[in-house]
Design a protein around this motif. Structure first.
Motif, mmCIF file in Angstrom:
data_model
loop_
_atom_site.group_PDB
_atom_site.id
_atom_site.type_symbol
_atom_site.label_atom_id
_atom_site.label_comp_id
_atom_site.label_asym_id
_atom_site.label_seq_id
_atom_site.Cartn_x
_atom_site.Cartn_y
_atom_site.Cartn_z
ATOM 1 N N THR A 432 3.069 -8.277 -10.209
ATOM 2 C CA THR A 432 2.923 -8.953 -8.927
ATOM 3 C C THR A 432 4.116 -8.701 -8.023
ATOM 4 O O THR A 432 3.958 -8.372 -6.836
ATOM 5 C CB THR A 432 2.747 -10.468 -9.153
ATOM 6 N N ILE A 433 5.322 -8.846 -8.560
ATOM 7 C CA ILE A 433 6.531 -8.684 -7.742
ATOM 8 C C ILE A 433 6.698 -7.246 -7.285
ATOM 9 O O ILE A 433 6.869 -6.965 -6.090
ATOM 10 C CB ILE A 433 7.767 -9.153 -8.533
ATOM 11 N N ILE A 434 6.642 -6.305 -8.239
ATOM 12 C CA ILE A 434 6.947 -4.907 -7.909
ATOM 13 C C ILE A 434 5.890 -4.297 -7.014
ATOM 14 O O ILE A 434 6.204 -3.690 -5.974
ATOM 15 C CB ILE A 434 7.100 -4.087 -9.213
ATOM 16 N N ASN A 435 4.620 -4.468 -7.348
ATOM 17 C CA ASN A 435 3.582 -3.751 -6.608
ATOM 18 C C ASN A 435 3.180 -4.426 -5.301
ATOM 19 O O ASN A 435 2.668 -3.761 -4.402
ATOM 20 C CB ASN A 435 2.367 -3.546 -7.515
ATOM 21 N N SER A 436 3.392 -5.720 -5.185
ATOM 22 C CA SER A 436 3.159 -6.329 -3.875
ATOM 23 C C SER A 436 4.229 -5.900 -2.878
ATOM 24 O O SER A 436 3.988 -5.867 -1.673
ATOM 25 C CB SER A 436 3.133 -7.853 -3.996
ATOM 26 N N LEU A 437 5.423 -5.558 -3.370
ATOM 27 C CA LEU A 437 6.521 -5.106 -2.512
ATOM 28 C C LEU A 437 6.674 -3.589 -2.522
ATOM 29 O O LEU A 437 7.711 -3.076 -2.063
ATOM 30 C CB LEU A 437 7.835 -5.753 -2.960
ATOM 31 N N LEU A 438 5.681 -2.870 -3.018
ATOM 32 C CA LEU A 438 5.810 -1.420 -3.172
ATOM 33 C C LEU A 438 6.069 -0.732 -1.834
ATOM 34 O O LEU A 438 6.925 0.153 -1.726
ATOM 35 C CB LEU A 438 4.544 -0.854 -3.819
ATOM 36 N N GLY A 439 5.323 -1.116 -0.793
ATOM 37 C CA GLY A 439 5.539 -0.521 0.524
ATOM 38 C C GLY A 439 6.944 -0.778 1.047
ATOM 39 O O GLY A 439 7.573 0.106 1.657
ATOM 40 N N PHE A 440 7.469 -1.973 0.811
ATOM 41 C CA PHE A 440 8.827 -2.318 1.236
ATOM 42 C C PHE A 440 9.850 -1.472 0.494
ATOM 43 O O PHE A 440 10.822 -0.976 1.092
ATOM 44 C CB PHE A 440 9.068 -3.802 0.987
ATOM 45 N N PHE A 441 9.662 -1.280 -0.818
ATOM 46 C CA PHE A 441 10.587 -0.463 -1.596
ATOM 47 C C PHE A 441 10.589 0.991 -1.119
ATOM 48 O O PHE A 441 11.645 1.628 -1.030
ATOM 49 C CB PHE A 441 10.217 -0.526 -3.083
ATOM 50 N N ILE A 442 9.410 1.523 -0.818
ATOM 51 C CA ILE A 442 9.339 2.905 -0.328
ATOM 52 C C ILE A 442 10.049 3.027 1.019
ATOM 53 O O ILE A 442 10.756 4.015 1.275
ATOM 54 C CB ILE A 442 7.869 3.348 -0.212
ATOM 55 N N CYS A 443 9.905 2.019 1.868
ATOM 56 C CA CYS A 443 10.593 2.043 3.163
ATOM 57 C C CYS A 443 12.103 2.002 2.987
ATOM 58 O O CYS A 443 12.839 2.733 3.679
ATOM 59 C CB CYS A 443 10.132 0.868 4.019
ATOM 60 N N LEU A 444 12.602 1.159 2.070
ATOM 61 C CA LEU A 444 14.037 1.123 1.801
ATOM 62 C C LEU A 444 14.534 2.470 1.297
ATOM 63 O O LEU A 444 15.583 2.972 1.725
ATOM 64 C CB LEU A 444 14.341 0.035 0.766
ATOM 65 N N TRP A 445 13.783 3.057 0.370
ATOM 66 C CA TRP A 445 14.180 4.362 -0.170
ATOM 67 C C TRP A 445 14.175 5.428 0.922
ATOM 68 O O TRP A 445 15.098 6.244 1.007
ATOM 69 C CB TRP A 445 13.221 4.748 -1.296
ATOM 70 N N TYR A 446 13.178 5.402 1.770
ATOM 71 C CA TYR A 446 13.075 6.385 2.851
ATOM 72 C C TYR A 446 14.263 6.262 3.801
ATOM 73 O O TYR A 446 14.882 7.267 4.190
ATOM 74 C CB TYR A 446 11.762 6.181 3.599
#
Length: 466
Positions: A432-446
């Motif tokens: 729930t935590i990781i995949n609901s925030l997946l788009g946010f994590f990709i944006c941070l990495w980008y």
């Protein structure tokens, strides 16, 4: 079956014959061809005073319609109806080791007849006093030829404290607890996980949209094909988060077409995400693993045709040939489909084959492919850095790279396949935590990668695909 044959062979003068044991109750009843129907209840059954309290049977009942006895000339003047009640978790175990409500099994058979396709259903009721957190149940009949349970010919109605099963045949019946979340601790974590998923999806949707708008508005727009693929993946994640957030409220609007359309777009977004994650893996394979140049004409355009076109073709085909696929989904199927929690517009119970083949199967293949790519890239990084100095700085950069690739390739979705046994609760929380925030994590990495000096070969290497 041996018990049934012995009971049918018993001779008795009365209208019925009863046998009581700690975990078994049997009742043999004589019935006539003009059968008016019969209702049996655990309350009307005799209970041995020698039974310990823990072995007292839970409340249950069976109602046999008049259509049970065939209206034929060859019908004998008297027949025997055998009813058996079992309370044990050991009998009729299937390969899934399924749990049964109250461990109750009710069986019935008619002497010398195989009762099927009844015009009026046999009604079986199972009472319970458990908090079942509104999970659906299947009325299951034992399939002797297969050695498992089957819901064929049965329907279920879930009422307060009662599960009603209506079946058109006689066999052994039980209520299978569908969904792996039938746990004492589930109700306690349901509300927090639902809140986390809503907040996480909202944050991911906003971050994905802002990153895409920033990329489109940038004066120094990157001509790197890798960045364009990232933007398409973020676009798919944005759609998935938006339609996931809408699928819950729209399920309560009571508009069939609105809910069906939302469910179709939700599955389309999910398939697009999986496809673009697979494309990320394929592109990474061309950049780093396949070392010689490959020329692909109109590379990005073809990738877009695959990433957006194939999911659209699949969903449109389902709408045309199996319209009842989409609607208000049950909680169990919503969980199994990686879309957590309850009442929402999604794939209905009538189309579980579509869910398991198209969603679970496709997700499994995509994740397996990308895990292989990720492991290969990590091995390449280890070889490249083995003879270099300033190991600490390199390790930090490699860690950022691996974490970013883990999100881009969607390998965190592999957590969905670990929901069993002691791993269930931790898996639910992490997923729930990781995949609901997946788009946010990709944006941070980008953003982190874009701020670093461009010393990677990805830009130049991507020119091999035009």
């Amino acid at each position: 079956r041996a018990l049934e044959q012995k009971l049918l062979g018993v001779r008795f003068q009365e209208d019925n014959f009863t046998v009581l044991c700690p975990n078994i109750q049997t009742l043999v009843i004589k019935i006539k061809p003009r059968f008016p129907g019969l209702k049996l209840s655990s309350e009307s059954m005799p209970v041995s005073i020698h039974l310990p309290k823990r072995n007292k049977p839970t409340q249950h009942s069976m109602h046999f319609p008049a259509a049970l006895v065939p209206k034929r000339r060859s019908t004998p003047a008297e027949m025997k109806l055998v009813c058996i009640y079992l309370n044990t978790p050991c009998l009729f175990q299937d390969w899934k080791n399924s749990s049964l409500l109250n461990n109750d099994i009710l069986g019935a058979t008619l002497e010398n007849y195989s009762v099927t396709n009844l015009t009026e259903p046999v009604e079986i009721r199972f009472w319970h006093n458990q908090k079942l957190v509104s999970w659906p149940f299947l009325p299951l009949a034992e399939n002797g030829s297969q050695g498992n349970w089957s819901s064929a010919g049965c329907e279920t109605i879930h009422q307060k404290d009662v599960v009603l099963c209506q079946c058109n045949h006689l066999t052994y019946f039980a209520v299978l607890l569908v969904g792996r979340l039938f746990l004492p601790h589930y109700e306690a974590i349901l509300a927090p996980l639902t809140y986390i998923s809503m907040v996480g999806c909202s944050v991911s949707a906003a971050a994905s949209l802002l990153t895409i708008l920033h990329y489109l508005a940038s004066r120094k727009k990157s001509r790197d094909y890798t960045t364009k693929i990232h933007m398409n993946l973020l676009g798919a994640l944005f759609l998935l988060n938006v339609f996931f957030l809408l699928s819950g409220p729209l399920a309560s609007v009571h508009s069939t077409w609105l809910c069906r359309g939302t469910a179709a777009f939700l599955q389309y977004s999910l398939l697009c995400c999986l496809t673009w994650m697979a494309i990320e893996g394929f592109h990474l394979y061309l950049l780093l693993i396949k070392v010689y140049n490959v020329y692909i004409r109109r590379y990005v355009l073809k990738l877009c045709a695959v990433g957006w076109g194939l999911p659209a073709l699949a969903v449109v085909s389902i709408l045309i040939f199996k319209e009842e696929t989409y609607g208000v989904a049950s909680s169990s199927l919503a969980y199994e489909s990686l879309l957590l929690f309850s009442h929402r517009c999604w794939i209905t119970d009538k189309a579980q084959d579509v869910h398991y083949i198209l969603n679970v199967g496709y997700a499994g293949i995509t994740i397996l492919f990308n895990v292989v790519i990720l492991v290969t890239v990590m091995r390449m990084l280890r070889k490249l850095r083995s003879n270099m100095n300033s190991q600490k700085e390199r390790v930090k950069k490699d860690l950022v790279t691996v974490l970013g690739l883990t999100c881009l390739l969607g390998t965190t979705w592999a957590l969905a396949f670990l929901g069993f046994g002691v791993f269930l609760i931790p898996q639910l929380i992490l997923f729930t935590i990781i995949n609901s925030l997946l788009g946010f994590f990709i944006c941070l990495w980008y953003c982190t990668v874009r701020r670093q000096p461009d010393t990677s070969p990805s830009t130049g290497s991507s020119q091999m695909t035009k």
